[in-house]
Write a protein that holds these residues in place. Structure first.
Motif, PDB file in Angstrom:
ATOM      1  N   GLU A 167      -5.356   4.231  -3.088  1.00 54.68           N
ATOM      2  CA  GLU A 167      -5.326   3.331  -1.938  1.00 54.68           C
ATOM      3  C   GLU A 167      -6.132   2.065  -2.189  1.00 54.68           C
ATOM      4  N   ASN A 170      -3.774  -0.022  -4.042  1.00 58.16           N
ATOM      5  CA  ASN A 170      -2.785  -0.604  -3.117  1.00 58.16           C
ATOM      6  C   ASN A 170      -3.349  -1.842  -2.441  1.00 58.16           C
ATOM      7  N   TRP A 174      -1.935  -5.698  -3.058  1.00 53.77           N
ATOM      8  CA  TRP A 174      -1.466  -6.481  -1.911  1.00 53.77           C
ATOM      9  C   TRP A 174      -2.273  -7.764  -1.756  1.00 53.77           C
ATOM     10  N   TRP A 277       6.663  -8.661  -7.703  1.00 52.69           N
ATOM     11  CA  TRP A 277       5.776  -7.852  -6.871  1.00 52.69           C
ATOM     12  C   TRP A 277       6.211  -7.813  -5.409  1.00 52.69           C
ATOM     13  N   GLU A 280       8.423  -4.958  -5.561  1.00 54.46           N
ATOM     14  CA  GLU A 280       7.644  -3.746  -5.819  1.00 54.46           C
ATOM     15  C   GLU A 280       6.918  -3.265  -4.572  1.00 54.46           C
ATOM     16  N   LEU A 281       6.353  -4.206  -3.823  1.00 49.46           N
ATOM     17  CA  LEU A 281       5.527  -3.832  -2.675  1.00 49.46           C
ATOM     18  C   LEU A 281       6.290  -3.782  -1.363  1.00 49.46           C
ATOM     19  N   ASP A 285      12.632  -0.335  -1.225  1.00 49.08           N
ATOM     20  CA  ASP A 285      11.858   0.882  -1.483  1.00 49.08           C
ATOM     21  C   ASP A 285      10.409   0.532  -1.803  1.00 49.08           C
ATOM     22  N   GLY A 286       9.902  -0.510  -1.185  1.00 53.26           N
ATOM     23  CA  GLY A 286       8.567  -1.000  -1.494  1.00 53.26           C
ATOM     24  C   GLY A 286       7.480   0.016  -1.255  1.00 53.26           C
ATOM     25  N   GLU A 287       6.488  -0.005  -2.139  1.00 53.02           N
ATOM     26  CA  GLU A 287       5.401   0.976  -2.077  1.00 53.02           C
ATOM     27  C   GLU A 287       4.549   0.847  -0.824  1.00 53.02           C
ATOM     28  N   LEU A 288       4.495  -0.353  -0.237  1.00 56.45           N
ATOM     29  CA  LEU A 288       3.580  -0.566   0.884  1.00 56.45           C
ATOM     30  C   LEU A 288       4.287  -0.777   2.219  1.00 56.45           C
TER      31      LEU A 288
END
Length: 293
Positions: A167, A170, A174, A277, A280-281, A285-288
């Protein structure tokens, strides 16, 4: 002096304000040395996280001193995005800082200003003693530092591969992403207002020569304030690795273009990195996506 349309120099998109909510210490508690058991790097991240909220509030105040003079709607909207992003950065780093203080990082408390704190009032008093153009020049220079670090963090696989608290990573990814989104806003306000190149370069030159010694002393003070980090041989070995590694090695060389007359942050193209990014984020299907509140 009105800051008008014709003086806006940067074509970058508006910074987007994302209301984030990170889950520090959930479901598993954070390890004390949360960066792969790396003592100096853990304390460096903790020191930076502690410094971000009061620093970002100062950046916001420096830009707001010019807000009534901005007539260009594009620049005005970019400034609003910059202020919004910096405010959320401060909010989320305060949440991490609460966790860090609870986990035994007392130096983070040094940067914890309440709205009525004497330290915050003293900082504002200092800001008001210098010309507002100098305050804004400092912000523009600091934004170049954060953008340069952000480019390294997001663009270096070796850094992304450093194991640590998921985290916290993360949050850092960000924050780095949004620093690149708004990297030229304060600079463009400064230039549009007619800020002198000599002042801009002079402020950066002063910062340039104190950065590594100042941050190193801060990290050392943080380590000394934490008994669980009193491992002299380990700290020495890991510090050498940190200075020789991808975070610090060559960093100041990357700062130097700012000292060139006529420099603009967008001379360093990070468009492709930002787009990668963003997917990616915050892509489909963004991680965040589930951290947006």
């Amino acid at each position: 002096m009105a800051i008008g349309r014709q003086e806006t120099t940067s074509p970058v998109p508006y910074p987007k304000v994302r209301r984030m909510r990170f889950r520090f210490g959930e479901p598993e508690p954070m390890a004390h040395h949360f960066i792969q058991g790396d003592i100096p790097l853990t304390h460096l991240v903790a020191l930076l996280s502690g410094a971000f909220p009061p620093g970002e509030e100062s950046f916001i105040r420096s830009v707001r001193k010019y807000s009534d003079e901005i007539t260009d709607p594009v620049l005005k909207k970019r400034v609003a995005g910059f202020i919004g992003q910096e405010a959320v950065h401060g909010q989320q780093h305060r949440r991490l800082n609460e966790q860090l203080i609870a986990n035994g990082f007392p130096i983070v408390r040094v940067f914890t200003f309440g709205h009525d704190a004497l330290r915050e009032k003293a900082l504002i008093r200092v800001e008001n003693l210098v010309p507002r153009s100098v305050h804004l020049a400092f912000t523009a220079a600091a934004e170049h530092y954060t953008a340069t670090l952000a480019k390294r963090v997001l663009g270096t696989p070796e850094i992304q591969a450093i194991p640590g608290d998921a985290e916290v990573w993360n949050l850092l990814n960000w924050h780095a992403f949004e620093e690149l989104e708004h990297k030229s806003v304060a600079f463009d306000v400064y230039r549009a207002h007619g800020g002198p190149e000599l002042v801009r370069i002079g402020v950066m030159a002063a910062m340039y020569y104190v950065t590594i010694p100042g941050v190193s002393l801060g990290v050392l003070a943080s380590i000394l304030s934490d008994p669980r980090s009193w491992r002299p041989l380990r700290v020495a070995r890991q510090s050498i690795r940190l200075y020789r590694g991808p975070i610090v090695r060559g960093l100041m060389k990357e700062m130097r273009p700012y000292l060139r007359p006529g420099f603009h942050p967008d001379d360093i193209d990070t468009t492709e990195l930002l787009e990668r990014w963003r997917r990616e984020l915050f892509g489909a299907d963004g991680e965040l996506l589930d951290r947006i509140g």
